[in-house]
Design a protein around this motif. Structure first.
Motif, mmCIF file in Angstrom:
data_model
loop_
_atom_site.group_PDB
_atom_site.id
_atom_site.type_symbol
_atom_site.label_atom_id
_atom_site.label_comp_id
_atom_site.label_asym_id
_atom_site.label_seq_id
_atom_site.Cartn_x
_atom_site.Cartn_y
_atom_site.Cartn_z
ATOM 1 N N ALA A 79 33.549 74.884 -54.810
ATOM 2 C CA ALA A 79 33.108 73.895 -55.784
ATOM 3 C C ALA A 79 33.709 72.524 -55.488
ATOM 4 C CB ALA A 79 33.486 74.350 -57.194
ATOM 5 N N GLY A 80 34.991 72.500 -55.149
ATOM 6 C CA GLY A 80 35.629 71.229 -54.817
ATOM 7 C C GLY A 80 35.058 70.603 -53.566
ATOM 8 N N PHE A 81 34.782 71.422 -52.552
ATOM 9 C CA PHE A 81 34.217 70.897 -51.304
ATOM 10 C C PHE A 81 32.814 70.339 -51.533
ATOM 11 C CE2 PHE A 81 31.603 71.538 -47.504
ATOM 12 C CZ PHE A 81 32.307 70.782 -46.581
ATOM 13 N N GLY A 82 32.006 71.085 -52.297
ATOM 14 C CA GLY A 82 30.666 70.590 -52.571
ATOM 15 C C GLY A 82 30.687 69.287 -53.341
ATOM 16 N N VAL B 167 30.239 81.455 -53.316
ATOM 17 C CA VAL B 167 30.549 80.212 -52.603
ATOM 18 C C VAL B 167 29.343 79.279 -52.606
ATOM 19 C CG1 VAL B 167 31.069 79.262 -50.318
ATOM 20 C CG2 VAL B 167 32.340 81.232 -51.163
ATOM 21 N N VAL B 168 28.164 79.817 -52.326
ATOM 22 C CA VAL B 168 26.959 78.985 -52.296
ATOM 23 C C VAL B 168 26.657 78.406 -53.677
ATOM 24 C CG1 VAL B 168 24.462 79.015 -51.905
ATOM 25 C CG2 VAL B 168 25.982 80.221 -50.329
ATOM 26 N N ALA B 169 26.745 79.259 -54.725
ATOM 27 C CA ALA B 169 26.407 78.811 -56.068
ATOM 28 C C ALA B 169 27.381 77.740 -56.565
ATOM 29 C CB ALA B 169 26.398 80.000 -57.022
ATOM 30 N N LEU B 170 28.672 77.969 -56.399
ATOM 31 C CA LEU B 170 29.649 76.990 -56.882
ATOM 32 C C LEU B 170 29.623 75.727 -56.034
ATOM 33 C CD1 LEU B 170 32.638 79.312 -57.781
ATOM 34 C CD2 LEU B 170 31.148 78.068 -59.342
ATOM 35 N N GLY B 171 29.366 75.866 -54.740
ATOM 36 C CA GLY B 171 29.232 74.670 -53.912
ATOM 37 C C GLY B 171 28.067 73.814 -54.358
ATOM 38 N N ALA B 172 26.929 74.469 -54.654
ATOM 39 C CA ALA B 172 25.770 73.721 -55.137
ATOM 40 C C ALA B 172 26.044 73.103 -56.494
ATOM 41 C CB ALA B 172 24.560 74.649 -55.213
ATOM 42 N N GLY B 173 26.705 73.836 -57.387
ATOM 43 C CA GLY B 173 27.015 73.292 -58.703
ATOM 44 C C GLY B 173 27.962 72.116 -58.634
ATOM 45 N N GLY B 174 29.010 72.221 -57.815
ATOM 46 C CA GLY B 174 29.944 71.103 -57.663
ATOM 47 C C GLY B 174 29.291 69.883 -57.057
ATOM 48 N N TYR B 175 28.433 70.095 -56.057
ATOM 49 C CA TYR B 175 27.728 68.971 -55.429
ATOM 50 C C TYR B 175 26.828 68.279 -56.435
ATOM 51 C CZ TYR B 175 24.792 66.396 -52.135
ATOM 52 O OH TYR B 175 24.124 65.411 -51.463
ATOM 53 N N ASP C 91 37.959 62.002 -58.214
ATOM 54 C CA ASP C 91 37.064 62.218 -59.347
ATOM 55 C C ASP C 91 36.029 63.287 -59.024
ATOM 56 O OD1 ASP C 91 38.495 60.240 -60.524
ATOM 57 O OD2 ASP C 91 36.913 58.726 -60.439
ATOM 58 N N ALA C 92 35.523 63.265 -57.799
ATOM 59 C CA ALA C 92 34.552 64.281 -57.395
ATOM 60 C C ALA C 92 35.190 65.668 -57.398
ATOM 61 C CB ALA C 92 34.003 63.960 -56.009
ATOM 62 N N LEU C 93 36.430 65.751 -56.898
ATOM 63 C CA LEU C 93 37.127 67.032 -56.875
ATOM 64 C C LEU C 93 37.334 67.566 -58.285
ATOM 65 C CD1 LEU C 93 38.643 69.210 -55.274
ATOM 66 C CD2 LEU C 93 40.701 67.792 -55.449
ATOM 67 N N VAL C 94 37.672 66.675 -59.222
ATOM 68 C CA VAL C 94 37.859 67.101 -60.609
ATOM 69 C C VAL C 94 36.551 67.629 -61.184
ATOM 70 C CG1 VAL C 94 38.354 66.287 -62.943
ATOM 71 C CG2 VAL C 94 39.818 65.600 -61.048
ATOM 72 N N HIS C 95 35.443 66.967 -60.894
ATOM 73 C CA HIS C 95 34.157 67.447 -61.372
ATOM 74 C C HIS C 95 33.850 68.840 -60.814
ATOM 75 C CE1 HIS C 95 33.400 63.360 -62.822
ATOM 76 N NE2 HIS C 95 32.339 63.843 -63.461
ATOM 77 N N GLY C 96 34.121 69.037 -59.526
ATOM 78 C CA GLY C 96 33.874 70.345 -58.921
ATOM 79 C C GLY C 96 34.727 71.433 -59.541
#
Length: 303
Positions: A290-293, A81-89, A102-107
């Motif tokens: 990832a989407g949230f980040g 969760v931490v890694a994908l959140g950081a990557g999506g952000y 657009d941000a959600l798609v990137h995540g």
């Protein structure tokens, strides 16, 4: 006549501020994937160090396998969760998106690429994957092998009714064709004229047909009864009773062995299904992270 003087700049209301040239920036996605993988590796190494520090065979305070496995699973989920959140952000921030979609798609793209990359890295370790698969299959095959062994161990029960050594029958049953050819090439058809070795080989030769049942099984049972009666010098009725009891024990042992194998297979299948559901849930949680980040990094438009 009025003239319009322009200083070379377009009016403010004609500008289009805050809109990126493309809706998806693959450079930003790549950056997010690199960050996600790096964070996952760092936290994974940290978790391994923490787990090894808990192992103390001298003091005997090492946690149990069940508790250790649950703790490792929870830690893995948190690090994912931490890694994908950081990557999506990072991906959404670098892309400079202003739309939450657009941000959600990137995540989600960061999550998908990270997942594909992880699967590729895992499947590229062919030796480890094949070794784990063979260990799993070996466990199931071992259970089936135990069942077959239990069935085979019931064969001496039928032989004991003839008063012969069960170990000899097991040895004869391993290569029944060659043994039968060696013993019965010139063996008399009359059981009363057979030697003990010939009787052993004859019983071993009839056991497979007896196990199959049907008309062939009945003929095999009748032949075994004749051999038992001749070898023990008892009436055919008494020999039939002994063979029937031995056959019942044989069938009971075989059924119990098959039931044990089925139960073990059902438990293994249930465990595999449960693991699959947990893995899917963990992947969905990673996608949500990832989407949230990414949506948290959405920039506001400039007015």
């Amino acid at each position: 006549m009025a003239t319009n003087i322009s200083n070379g700049f377009a009016p403010v209301d004609e500008t289009r501020l805050g809109k990126t040239a493309t809706r998806l920036s693959w450079g930003a996605v790549f950056a997010g994937v690199v960050i996600a993988v790096a964070v996952q590796l760092v936290l994974g190494i940290l978790g391994a160090g923490i787990g090894l520090s808990m192992v103390d065979p001298v003091e005997g305070t090492t946690p149990g396998a069940a508790g250790f496995g649950i703790g490792a699973g929870i830690y893995w989920l948190i690090t994912t969760v931490v890694a994908l959140g950081a990557g999506g952000y990072a991906a959404a921030r670098v892309a400079g998106v202003h739309e939450r979609f657009d941000a959600l798609v990137h995540g989600l793209v960061v999550w998908g690429v990270t997942l594909i990359l992880t699967l590729y890295l895992l499947t590229s370790a062919v030796g480890g994957i094949i070794g784990g698969a063979f260990r799993t299959v070996g466990a199931v095959a071992g259970t089936a092998g135990n069942a077959v062994g239990a069935v085979a161990s019931a064969a001496p029960v039928a032989a004991s009714a003839a008063g012969v050594d069960g170990q000899d029958v097991q040895e004869a049953a391993r290569d029944v064709r060659s043994e039968a050819a060696a013993y019965l090439s010139d063996a008399p058809n009359d059981p009363a004229q057979m030697t003990q070795e010939q009787a052993q080989a004859e019983i071993a030769r009839q056991l497979p047909a007896l196990a199959r049942g049907g008309a062939e099984g009945q003929q095999a049972e009748s032949r075994i009864v004749d051999v038992v009666a001749a070898q023990r010098k008892i009436s055919r009725e008494e020999a039939q009773a002994q063979v029937t009891r031995a056959k019942q024990q044989f069938v009971q042992t075989k059924n119990e062995a098959v039931a044990t194998a089925k139960s073990a297979t059902d438990k293994a299948a249930g465990a595999a299904a449960g693991t699959s559901f947990v893995l899917v849930l963990a992947l969905l949680i990673g996608a949500a992270a990832a989407g949230f980040g990414a949506t948290a990094a959405t920039r506001r438009r400039l007015h």
